[in-house]
Design a protein around this motif. Sequence first.
Motif, mmCIF file in Angstrom:
data_model
loop_
_atom_site.group_PDB
_atom_site.id
_atom_site.type_symbol
_atom_site.label_atom_id
_atom_site.label_comp_id
_atom_site.label_asym_id
_atom_site.label_seq_id
_atom_site.Cartn_x
_atom_site.Cartn_y
_atom_site.Cartn_z
ATOM 1 N N ALA A 53 9.253 164.293 93.289
ATOM 2 C CA ALA A 53 9.224 163.309 94.369
ATOM 3 C C ALA A 53 9.981 162.069 93.909
ATOM 4 O O ALA A 53 9.630 161.469 92.892
ATOM 5 C CB ALA A 53 7.789 162.956 94.728
ATOM 6 N N GLU A 54 11.015 161.717 94.646
ATOM 7 C CA GLU A 54 11.803 160.521 94.340
ATOM 8 C C GLU A 54 11.465 159.449 95.368
ATOM 9 O O GLU A 54 11.625 159.656 96.576
ATOM 10 C CB GLU A 54 13.288 160.831 94.383
ATOM 11 N N VAL A 55 10.979 158.315 94.881
ATOM 12 C CA VAL A 55 10.563 157.211 95.751
ATOM 13 C C VAL A 55 11.463 156.017 95.459
ATOM 14 O O VAL A 55 11.447 155.472 94.358
ATOM 15 C CB VAL A 55 9.087 156.840 95.518
ATOM 16 N N GLU A 56 12.242 155.633 96.448
ATOM 17 C CA GLU A 56 13.166 154.514 96.295
ATOM 18 C C GLU A 56 12.629 153.315 97.080
ATOM 19 O O GLU A 56 12.567 153.341 98.310
ATOM 20 C CB GLU A 56 14.551 154.906 96.811
ATOM 21 N N VAL A 57 12.224 152.279 96.357
ATOM 22 C CA VAL A 57 11.684 151.075 96.983
ATOM 23 C C VAL A 57 12.825 150.078 97.150
ATOM 24 O O VAL A 57 13.372 149.572 96.170
ATOM 25 C CB VAL A 57 10.551 150.460 96.130
ATOM 26 N N ARG A 58 13.176 149.806 98.379
ATOM 27 C CA ARG A 58 14.314 148.929 98.663
ATOM 28 C C ARG A 58 13.881 147.465 98.714
ATOM 29 O O ARG A 58 12.687 147.153 98.738
ATOM 30 C CB ARG A 58 14.962 149.342 99.990
ATOM 31 N N ALA A 59 14.863 146.589 98.756
ATOM 32 C CA ALA A 59 14.581 145.153 98.812
ATOM 33 C C ALA A 59 13.853 144.817 100.113
ATOM 34 O O ALA A 59 14.152 145.387 101.173
ATOM 35 C CB ALA A 59 15.882 144.363 98.725
ATOM 36 N N PRO A 60 12.892 143.893 100.066
ATOM 37 C CA PRO A 60 12.157 143.541 101.289
ATOM 38 C C PRO A 60 13.049 142.805 102.287
ATOM 39 O O PRO A 60 13.997 142.112 101.911
ATOM 40 C CB PRO A 60 11.036 142.628 100.769
ATOM 41 N N LEU A 61 12.736 142.988 103.560
ATOM 42 C CA LEU A 61 13.398 142.264 104.645
ATOM 43 C C LEU A 61 12.521 141.058 104.967
ATOM 44 O O LEU A 61 11.426 141.218 105.512
ATOM 45 C CB LEU A 61 13.553 143.166 105.868
ATOM 46 N N PRO A 62 12.956 139.850 104.618
ATOM 47 C CA PRO A 62 12.071 138.678 104.753
ATOM 48 C C PRO A 62 11.816 138.310 106.208
ATOM 49 O O PRO A 62 12.603 138.648 107.103
ATOM 50 C CB PRO A 62 12.842 137.572 104.030
ATOM 51 N N PRO A 63 10.713 137.587 106.476
ATOM 52 C CA PRO A 63 10.429 137.139 107.837
ATOM 53 C C PRO A 63 11.563 136.251 108.353
ATOM 54 O O PRO A 63 12.107 135.433 107.611
ATOM 55 C CB PRO A 63 9.133 136.329 107.693
ATOM 56 N N GLY A 64 11.912 136.447 109.608
ATOM 57 C CA GLY A 64 12.967 135.650 110.214
ATOM 58 C C GLY A 64 14.366 136.179 109.986
ATOM 59 O O GLY A 64 15.328 135.635 110.543
ATOM 60 N N SER A 65 14.520 137.235 109.193
ATOM 61 C CA SER A 65 15.862 137.764 108.925
ATOM 62 C C SER A 65 16.400 138.584 110.094
ATOM 63 O O SER A 65 17.598 138.814 110.185
ATOM 64 C CB SER A 65 15.849 138.622 107.650
ATOM 65 N N HIS A 66 15.502 139.024 110.990
ATOM 66 C CA HIS A 66 15.908 139.793 112.164
ATOM 67 C C HIS A 66 15.131 139.267 113.360
ATOM 68 O O HIS A 66 13.925 139.038 113.287
ATOM 69 C CB HIS A 66 15.657 141.283 111.956
ATOM 70 N N LEU A 67 15.812 139.101 114.469
ATOM 71 C CA LEU A 67 15.235 138.381 115.603
ATOM 72 C C LEU A 67 14.264 139.210 116.420
ATOM 73 O O LEU A 67 13.378 138.658 117.062
ATOM 74 C CB LEU A 67 16.356 137.861 116.508
ATOM 75 N N ASP A 68 14.447 140.519 116.455
ATOM 76 C CA ASP A 68 13.562 141.334 117.279
ATOM 77 C C ASP A 68 13.236 142.640 116.564
ATOM 78 O O ASP A 68 13.809 142.968 115.523
ATOM 79 C CB ASP A 68 14.174 141.606 118.659
ATOM 80 N N ARG A 69 12.282 143.373 117.130
ATOM 81 C CA ARG A 69 11.806 144.595 116.463
ATOM 82 C C ARG A 69 12.857 145.686 116.444
ATOM 83 O O ARG A 69 12.857 146.529 115.537
ATOM 84 C CB ARG A 69 10.537 145.075 117.150
ATOM 85 N N ARG A 70 13.760 145.690 117.419
ATOM 86 C CA ARG A 70 14.814 146.701 117.424
ATOM 87 C C ARG A 70 15.724 146.522 116.205
ATOM 88 O O ARG A 70 16.039 147.483 115.500
ATOM 89 C CB ARG A 70 15.635 146.601 118.714
ATOM 90 N N ALA A 71 16.144 145.271 115.966
ATOM 91 C CA ALA A 71 17.019 144.991 114.827
ATOM 92 C C ALA A 71 16.292 145.237 113.509
ATOM 93 O O ALA A 71 16.873 145.736 112.539
ATOM 94 C CB ALA A 71 17.521 143.547 114.900
ATOM 95 N N LEU A 72 14.999 144.891 113.470
ATOM 96 C CA LEU A 72 14.225 145.073 112.248
ATOM 97 C C LEU A 72 14.048 146.562 111.929
ATOM 98 O O LEU A 72 14.185 146.992 110.774
ATOM 99 C CB LEU A 72 12.866 144.387 112.396
ATOM 100 N N ALA A 73 13.760 147.363 112.946
ATOM 101 C CA ALA A 73 13.613 148.809 112.745
ATOM 102 C C ALA A 73 14.927 149.427 112.293
ATOM 103 O O ALA A 73 14.949 150.300 111.416
ATOM 104 C CB ALA A 73 13.130 149.464 114.037
ATOM 105 N N ARG A 74 16.038 148.965 112.874
ATOM 106 C CA ARG A 74 17.340 149.509 112.490
ATOM 107 C C ARG A 74 17.666 149.172 111.035
ATOM 108 O O ARG A 74 18.205 149.995 110.297
ATOM 109 C CB ARG A 74 18.426 148.944 113.421
ATOM 110 N N ALA A 75 17.324 147.949 110.608
ATOM 111 C CA ALA A 75 17.613 147.545 109.229
ATOM 112 C C ALA A 75 16.765 148.317 108.224
ATOM 113 O O ALA A 75 17.191 148.567 107.095
ATOM 114 C CB ALA A 75 17.366 146.046 109.070
ATOM 115 N N ALA A 76 15.546 148.697 108.625
ATOM 116 C CA ALA A 76 14.646 149.422 107.723
ATOM 117 C C ALA A 76 14.897 150.914 107.720
ATOM 118 O O ALA A 76 14.421 151.622 106.830
ATOM 119 C CB ALA A 76 13.193 149.155 108.129
ATOM 120 N N GLN A 77 15.657 151.421 108.691
ATOM 121 C CA GLN A 77 15.931 152.853 108.807
ATOM 122 C C GLN A 77 16.614 153.375 107.550
ATOM 123 O O GLN A 77 17.464 152.696 106.969
ATOM 124 C CB GLN A 77 16.835 153.089 110.026
ATOM 125 N N PRO A 78 16.256 154.575 107.079
ATOM 126 C CA PRO A 78 16.874 155.104 105.858
ATOM 127 C C PRO A 78 18.391 155.105 105.868
ATOM 128 O O PRO A 78 19.014 154.770 104.879
ATOM 129 C CB PRO A 78 16.334 156.534 105.787
#
Length: 266
Positions: free
Chosen positions: A229-254
């Motif tokens: 099992a390979e687990v890659e923990v990416r850098a956090p997306l800080p609060p305010g870095s994305h204006l809406d949930r659509r943009a935030l979900a897209r940025a977090a997408q693999p």
Amino acid sequence: MSVWLPGAPCTPRGCVEPTASATAVPLAVLRLAAVGLLLLAGIALLPLGRRIPAGAVRRWCRWIVRAAGVRVRIDGTAVPTGGLLLVANHISWLDVPLLAAVRPARMLAKTEIRRWPVAGVLAARGGVLFIDRDRLRALPGTVTALAGVLRGGAAVAAFPEGSTWCGLARGHFRRAVFQAALDARVPVQPVRIRYRSARGTPATAPAFVGDDTLLASLWRVASARGVVAEVEVRAPLPPGSHLDRRALARAAQPEAVTGHEGGPHG
């Protein structure tokens, strides 16, 4: 179809390589016994609650995966304290202890997990936040409750795809859970989970998909060999870095953080 009830085309027969063999039976039995003992130990220690150090919880979760016969490689670290939304792609029931090995968190899970033997009891007593995916009207209340937990400084782990995939393909992150992070103004930390064979190719044995039963999946994992099992923990997306949930979900997408690997679903 409910927002919480997306579908995946993956099935055990169509996507998952068989692993069972006569020589694997004794080892599989030993592995399942070890997993069961670790789960029972966890249930016994639940009354201690938050008095158990986070490091001990992380090690226990790694032991569960290792006891099932799967080696663990974790690259990166999670935000150690404060409210945090951990989000990951979803392949297997193994994803749950793997995420907790990154940082202990309250898991967001479907209500059906309550009926799982042993693990369901452990989940219910361990503070899992259950989602009734068939009730769309419950969605706003669920988001509000999640935001409250995050504001209180807890970590919440979620699988925004809403369904398990075989690992050769994956779904898109649903947006609702990201609204809770926006409302609570907490960071989102993406995690990418992969399962590899000893040859380095994608391993499908851990996949828990379609009409799979928990017992069938447990046996398949325990009887497999050389799974990592390979687990890659990416850098956090800080609060305010994305204006809406659509943009935030897209940025977090693999695909957004590591690139799409697997191509079209076969």
